[in-house]
Motif scaffolding. Structure first.
Motif, PDB file in Angstrom:
ATOM      1  N   ASP A  31      71.111  20.553   3.262  1.00 43.77           N
ATOM      2  CA  ASP A  31      70.968  20.347   1.740  1.00 43.77           C
ATOM      3  C   ASP A  31      69.508  20.542   1.757  1.00 43.77           C
ATOM      4  N   VAL A  32      69.748  21.590   0.476  1.00 45.29           N
ATOM      5  CA  VAL A  32      68.440  21.949  -0.383  1.00 45.29           C
ATOM      6  C   VAL A  32      68.215  21.206  -0.946  1.00 45.29           C
ATOM      7  N   VAL A  33      68.991  20.872  -2.118  1.00 41.70           N
ATOM      8  CA  VAL A  33      68.497  19.655  -3.222  1.00 41.70           C
ATOM      9  C   VAL A  33      68.128  18.459  -2.181  1.00 41.70           C
ATOM     10  N   ALA A  34      68.344  17.803  -1.153  1.00 39.65           N
ATOM     11  CA  ALA A  34      67.712  16.701  -0.589  1.00 39.65           C
ATOM     12  C   ALA A  34      66.500  17.087  -0.113  1.00 39.65           C
ATOM     13  N   TYR A  35      65.254  18.052  -0.009  1.00 39.67           N
ATOM     14  CA  TYR A  35      64.137  18.325  -0.051  1.00 39.67           C
ATOM     15  C   TYR A  35      63.485  17.695  -0.805  1.00 39.67           C
ATOM     16  N   ARG A  36      63.934  17.811  -2.636  1.00 33.57           N
ATOM     17  CA  ARG A  36      63.312  16.828  -3.430  1.00 33.57           C
ATOM     18  C   ARG A  36      63.617  15.313  -3.172  1.00 33.57           C
ATOM     19  N   GLY A  37      63.893  14.369  -2.769  1.00 32.57           N
ATOM     20  CA  GLY A  37      64.264  13.363  -2.059  1.00 32.57           C
ATOM     21  C   GLY A  37      63.331  13.078  -1.196  1.00 32.57           C
ATOM     22  N   LEU A  38      62.464  13.894  -0.279  1.00 30.68           N
ATOM     23  CA  LEU A  38      61.918  13.583   0.761  1.00 30.68           C
ATOM     24  C   LEU A  38      60.601  13.178   0.436  1.00 30.68           C
ATOM     25  N   ALA A  39      60.316  12.397   1.078  1.00 37.17           N
ATOM     26  CA  ALA A  39      58.129  12.241   0.916  1.00 37.17           C
ATOM     27  C   ALA A  39      57.949  13.493   1.339  1.00 37.17           C
ATOM     28  N   GLN A  40      56.803  14.199   1.281  1.00 35.62           N
ATOM     29  CA  GLN A  40      56.283  15.267   1.751  1.00 35.62           C
ATOM     30  C   GLN A  40      54.889  14.855   2.429  1.00 35.62           C
ATOM     31  N   ALA A  41      54.931  15.933   4.162  1.00 34.17           N
ATOM     32  CA  ALA A  41      53.379  14.889   4.438  1.00 34.17           C
ATOM     33  C   ALA A  41      52.501  15.656   3.641  1.00 34.17           C
ATOM     34  N   PRO A  42      51.412  14.841   3.756  1.00 30.79           N
ATOM     35  CA  PRO A  42      50.202  15.818   3.285  1.00 30.79           C
ATOM     36  C   PRO A  42      49.842  17.006   4.615  1.00 30.79           C
ATOM     37  N   VAL A  43      49.217  18.026   3.883  1.00 37.61           N
ATOM     38  CA  VAL A  43      49.036  19.384   4.822  1.00 37.61           C
ATOM     39  C   VAL A  43      48.444  18.913   5.825  1.00 37.61           C
ATOM     40  N   GLY A  44      49.185  20.017   7.195  1.00 41.94           N
ATOM     41  CA  GLY A  44      48.204  19.617   8.833  1.00 41.94           C
ATOM     42  C   GLY A  44      49.125  18.113   8.984  1.00 41.94           C
ATOM     43  N   GLN A  45      50.241  17.682   8.622  1.00 45.35           N
ATOM     44  CA  GLN A  45      51.268  16.760   9.397  1.00 45.35           C
ATOM     45  C   GLN A  45      52.856  17.428   9.520  1.00 45.35           C
ATOM     46  N   GLN A  64      56.595  17.859   8.377  1.00 45.24           N
ATOM     47  CA  GLN A  64      57.277  16.565   7.175  1.00 45.24           C
ATOM     48  C   GLN A  64      58.283  16.153   7.811  1.00 45.24           C
ATOM     49  N   PRO A  65      59.289  15.536   6.834  1.00 43.19           N
ATOM     50  CA  PRO A  65      60.099  14.772   7.584  1.00 43.19           C
ATOM     51  C   PRO A  65      61.638  15.807   7.831  1.00 43.19           C
ATOM     52  N   GLU A  66      62.694  15.535   8.498  1.00 49.01           N
ATOM     53  CA  GLU A  66      63.153  16.381   8.631  1.00 49.01           C
ATOM     54  C   GLU A  66      64.229  16.458   7.673  1.00 49.01           C
ATOM     55  N   ALA A  67      64.986  18.169   7.542  1.00 47.06           N
ATOM     56  CA  ALA A  67      65.702  18.273   7.312  1.00 47.06           C
ATOM     57  C   ALA A  67      66.720  17.076   6.415  1.00 47.06           C
ATOM     58  N   VAL A  68      68.049  16.754   5.839  1.00 53.18           N
ATOM     59  CA  VAL A  68      69.172  16.743   5.696  1.00 53.18           C
ATOM     60  C   VAL A  68      70.528  17.640   5.712  1.00 53.18           C
ATOM     61  N   LYS A  69      70.703  17.280   6.964  1.00 53.20           N
ATOM     62  CA  LYS A  69      71.986  17.917   7.242  1.00 53.20           C
ATOM     63  C   LYS A  69      72.717  18.295   5.876  1.00 53.20           C
ATOM     64  N   GLY A  70      74.043  19.743   5.138  1.00 58.11           N
ATOM     65  CA  GLY A  70      75.022  19.429   4.728  1.00 58.11           C
ATOM     66  C   GLY A  70      76.556  18.728   5.578  1.00 58.11           C
ATOM     67  N   ARG A  71      77.438  19.446   5.062  1.00 57.51           N
ATOM     68  CA  ARG A  71      78.467  18.788   5.639  1.00 57.51           C
ATOM     69  C   ARG A  71      79.414  20.468   4.944  1.00 57.51           C
ATOM     70  N   ALA A  72      80.525  20.187   6.210  1.00 60.51           N
ATOM     71  CA  ALA A  72      81.216  21.215   5.691  1.00 60.51           C
ATOM     72  C   ALA A  72      81.911  21.606   5.031  1.00 60.51           C
ATOM     73  N   ASP A  73      82.542  20.186   4.791  1.00 67.71           N
ATOM     74  CA  ASP A  73      82.945  19.410   3.559  1.00 67.71           C
ATOM     75  C   ASP A  73      82.461  19.413   2.241  1.00 67.71           C
ATOM     76  N   ILE A  74      81.724  19.951   1.357  1.00 69.54           N
ATOM     77  CA  ILE A  74      80.201  19.965   0.567  1.00 69.54           C
ATOM     78  C   ILE A  74      79.995  21.242   0.080  1.00 69.54           C
ATOM     79  N   THR A  75      80.585  22.608  -0.498  1.00 71.74           N
ATOM     80  CA  THR A  75      79.443  23.729  -0.422  1.00 71.74           C
ATOM     81  C   THR A  75      79.762  24.210  -1.454  1.00 71.74           C
ATOM     82  N   ALA A  76      79.335  25.294  -1.704  1.00 73.27           N
ATOM     83  CA  ALA A  76      79.202  26.205  -2.634  1.00 73.27           C
ATOM     84  C   ALA A  76      78.658  27.201  -2.624  1.00 73.27           C
ATOM     85  N   GLU A  77      78.736  28.159  -3.982  1.00 74.77           N
ATOM     86  CA  GLU A  77      79.124  29.610  -3.171  1.00 74.77           C
ATOM     87  C   GLU A  77      77.691  30.300  -4.413  1.00 74.77           C
TER      88      GLU A  77
END
Length: 174
Positions: free
Chosen positions: A38-52, A54-67
């Motif tokens: 989910d590319v929108v979910a990145y905006r809600g993740l706490a970004q780690a400082p350079v050198g550390q 990052q938090p794991e990305a959030v998987k999307g759901r196959a039934d919630i999609t857009a083209e």
């Protein structure tokens, strides 16, 4: 003459305001852009400082999609899908989901959705942890190089390589 100048000015302003579609999106075996994350979910993740890491990305759901941009994008929620559809270029990763460091070096290689960083409100992906180290040595310089290289490689075919050390899984099915 005055009308012609005004019409020309209006046409230029319209062209500048129109979104520019990107080249072919990187797709892996999942068939989803950004491996179904989910590319929108990145905006809600706490970004780690350079050198550390990052938090794991959030998987999307196959039934919630857009083209968009010729690809299917998966989202963790309908709200995130709607945010994406309102402004997809804002949420989509730079360089069509290809590795930002790879683009800075003049090529298209896959971007790993768990090796990400938001810089100046733009999402960048990289391919491996080692590459992240090189990317982080000079993020502004690497972005500058990538921006210069991108017009010359954007129209080339999207990478078909597999992301090393990354097991992509299809989006969560609910």
């Amino acid at each position: 003459m005055k009308r012609l100048v005004l019409a020309l000015a209006a046409a230029v302003m319209t062209a500048l305001a129109a979104p520019v579609l990107a080249g072919p999106q990187y797709l892996d075996g999942t068939g989803f852009a950004v491996s179904g994350y989910d590319v929108v979910a990145y905006r809600g993740l706490a970004q780690a400082p350079v050198g550390q890491a990052q938090p794991e990305a959030v998987k999307g759901r196959a039934d919630i999609t857009a083209e968009w941009n010729g690809s299917t994008w998966a989202f963790a929620s309908a709200d995130n899908r709607d945010k994406f559809l309102a402004n997809p270029a804002y949420y989509a990763p730079q360089y069509d989901g290809h590795c930002a460091y790879g683009v800075s070096k003049g090529g298209k290689v896959p971007g790993n959705p768990n090796l990400w960083r938001i810089v100046d409100d733009k999402l960048y992906l990289n391919i491996t942890k080692n590459v992240v180290g090189f990317w982080e040595e000079d993020i502004p310089g690497n972005i500058n190089k990538a921006q210069g290289n991108w017009p010359g490689i954007e129209t080339k075919a999207a990478s078909t390589s597999v992301i090393p050390d990354f097991t992509s899984a299809a989006p969560v099915k609910n």
